[in-house]
Scaffold this motif. Structure first.
Motif, PDB file in Angstrom:
ATOM      1  N   THR A  77      50.274  93.499 -48.099  1.00 32.56           N
ATOM      2  CA  THR A  77      49.947  94.927 -48.137  1.00 32.56           C
ATOM      3  C   THR A  77      49.095  95.325 -46.937  1.00 32.56           C
ATOM      4  O   THR A  77      49.310  96.370 -46.334  1.00 32.56           O
ATOM      5  CB  THR A  77      49.188  95.255 -49.445  1.00 32.56           C
ATOM      6  OG1 THR A  77      49.958  94.810 -50.554  1.00 32.56           O
ATOM      7  CG2 THR A  77      48.950  96.738 -49.564  1.00 32.56           C
ATOM      8  N   LYS A  78      48.146  94.465 -46.586  1.00 35.05           N
ATOM      9  CA  LYS A  78      47.279  94.762 -45.436  1.00 35.05           C
ATOM     10  C   LYS A  78      48.093  94.844 -44.150  1.00 35.05           C
ATOM     11  O   LYS A  78      47.937  95.777 -43.366  1.00 35.05           O
ATOM     12  CB  LYS A  78      46.214  93.678 -45.313  1.00 35.05           C
ATOM     13  CG  LYS A  78      45.299  93.870 -44.125  1.00 35.05           C
ATOM     14  CD  LYS A  78      44.326  92.725 -43.990  1.00 35.05           C
ATOM     15  CE  LYS A  78      43.539  92.860 -42.710  1.00 35.05           C
ATOM     16  NZ  LYS A  78      42.699  91.690 -42.457  1.00 35.05           N
ATOM     17  N   TRP A  79      48.970  93.858 -43.908  1.00 37.49           N
ATOM     18  CA  TRP A  79      49.755  93.858 -42.680  1.00 37.49           C
ATOM     19  C   TRP A  79      50.806  94.954 -42.692  1.00 37.49           C
ATOM     20  O   TRP A  79      51.150  95.493 -41.639  1.00 37.49           O
ATOM     21  CB  TRP A  79      50.395  92.497 -42.448  1.00 37.49           C
ATOM     22  CG  TRP A  79      49.401  91.511 -41.932  1.00 37.49           C
ATOM     23  CD1 TRP A  79      48.846  90.483 -42.604  1.00 37.49           C
ATOM     24  CD2 TRP A  79      48.814  91.496 -40.633  1.00 37.49           C
ATOM     25  NE1 TRP A  79      47.954  89.817 -41.818  1.00 37.49           N
ATOM     26  CE2 TRP A  79      47.913  90.407 -40.599  1.00 37.49           C
ATOM     27  CE3 TRP A  79      48.956  92.286 -39.499  1.00 37.49           C
ATOM     28  CZ2 TRP A  79      47.159  90.099 -39.474  1.00 37.49           C
ATOM     29  CZ3 TRP A  79      48.211  91.966 -38.372  1.00 37.49           C
ATOM     30  CH2 TRP A  79      47.327  90.898 -38.371  1.00 37.49           C
ATOM     31  N   SER A  80      51.329  95.309 -43.844  1.00 35.37           N
ATOM     32  CA  SER A  80      52.314  96.388 -43.917  1.00 35.37           C
ATOM     33  C   SER A  80      51.693  97.721 -43.521  1.00 35.37           C
ATOM     34  O   SER A  80      52.357  98.577 -42.952  1.00 35.37           O
ATOM     35  CB  SER A  80      52.889  96.484 -45.325  1.00 35.37           C
ATOM     36  OG  SER A  80      53.605  95.322 -45.641  1.00 35.37           O
ATOM     37  N   SER A  81      50.428  97.902 -43.825  1.00 32.95           N
ATOM     38  CA  SER A  81      49.778  99.158 -43.458  1.00 32.95           C
ATOM     39  C   SER A  81      49.552  99.256 -41.943  1.00 32.95           C
ATOM     40  O   SER A  81      49.409 100.351 -41.409  1.00 32.95           O
ATOM     41  CB  SER A  81      48.453  99.310 -44.196  1.00 32.95           C
ATOM     42  OG  SER A  81      47.533  98.327 -43.774  1.00 32.95           O
ATOM     43  N   TRP A  82      49.529  98.117 -41.258  1.00 35.67           N
ATOM     44  CA  TRP A  82      49.349  98.107 -39.804  1.00 35.67           C
ATOM     45  C   TRP A  82      50.662  98.255 -39.043  1.00 35.67           C
ATOM     46  O   TRP A  82      50.658  98.351 -37.814  1.00 35.67           O
ATOM     47  CB  TRP A  82      48.673  96.804 -39.374  1.00 35.67           C
ATOM     48  CG  TRP A  82      47.202  96.831 -39.578  1.00 35.67           C
ATOM     49  CD1 TRP A  82      46.524  96.521 -40.717  1.00 35.67           C
ATOM     50  CD2 TRP A  82      46.223  97.211 -38.622  1.00 35.67           C
ATOM     51  NE1 TRP A  82      45.186  96.667 -40.527  1.00 35.67           N
ATOM     52  CE2 TRP A  82      44.964  97.096 -39.250  1.00 35.67           C
ATOM     53  CE3 TRP A  82      46.281  97.639 -37.303  1.00 35.67           C
ATOM     54  CZ2 TRP A  82      43.778  97.389 -38.597  1.00 35.67           C
ATOM     55  CZ3 TRP A  82      45.099  97.927 -36.657  1.00 35.67           C
ATOM     56  CH2 TRP A  82      43.875  97.811 -37.294  1.00 35.67           C
ATOM     57  N   TYR A  99      51.164 101.068 -36.352  1.00 33.10           N
ATOM     58  CA  TYR A  99      50.303 100.897 -35.180  1.00 33.10           C
ATOM     59  C   TYR A  99      50.830  99.799 -34.255  1.00 33.10           C
ATOM     60  O   TYR A  99      50.824  99.957 -33.036  1.00 33.10           O
ATOM     61  CB  TYR A  99      48.871 100.583 -35.614  1.00 33.10           C
ATOM     62  CG  TYR A  99      48.287 101.642 -36.510  1.00 33.10           C
ATOM     63  CD1 TYR A  99      47.963 102.903 -36.011  1.00 33.10           C
ATOM     64  CD2 TYR A  99      48.079 101.399 -37.862  1.00 33.10           C
ATOM     65  CE1 TYR A  99      47.432 103.893 -36.834  1.00 33.10           C
ATOM     66  CE2 TYR A  99      47.553 102.377 -38.690  1.00 33.10           C
ATOM     67  CZ  TYR A  99      47.243 103.616 -38.171  1.00 33.10           C
ATOM     68  OH  TYR A  99      46.727 104.583 -38.980  1.00 33.10           O
TER      69      TYR A  99
END
Length: 93
Positions: free
Chosen positions: A6-11, A14
């Motif tokens: 989830t953390k990497w998907s939000s990046w 960018y």
């Protein structure tokens, strides 16, 4: 593990923008070298390419395609065209 995904998907937006901008700058640099001898001319003597030669057409594609990538206009078709140009260059040289 799910939290990491989830953390990497939000990046993702960018990192995709960073890749697009970096690629665009590399294409613009190569294209302006061939067309305008900026920042340096083509080796070995620092000249520009003939406009209607294969290298000149490549320079046009790289300079203006890179500019379109940089501003984010028509990114998918331009990326497809530039990928084809790089494939031709890879197999020729």
């Amino acid at each position: 593990m799910a939290n990491l995904v989830t953390k990497w998907s939000s990046w993702a937006p960018y990192t995709q923008s960073l890749l697009r901008i970096t690629s665009a700058i590399m294409f613009i640099t190569a294209g302006t070298m061939k067309l305008f001898a900026f920042p340096v001319g083509m080796p070995p003597n620092g000249e520009t390419a003939q406009l209607m030669s294969q290298v000149g057409i490549g320079g046009i594609l790289e300079a203006f395609g890179g500019l379109l990538l940089l501003i984010g206009l028509f990114t998918r078709p331009v990326a497809f065209l530039l990928a084809g140009e790089m494939a031709v260059a890879y197999f020729q040289f």
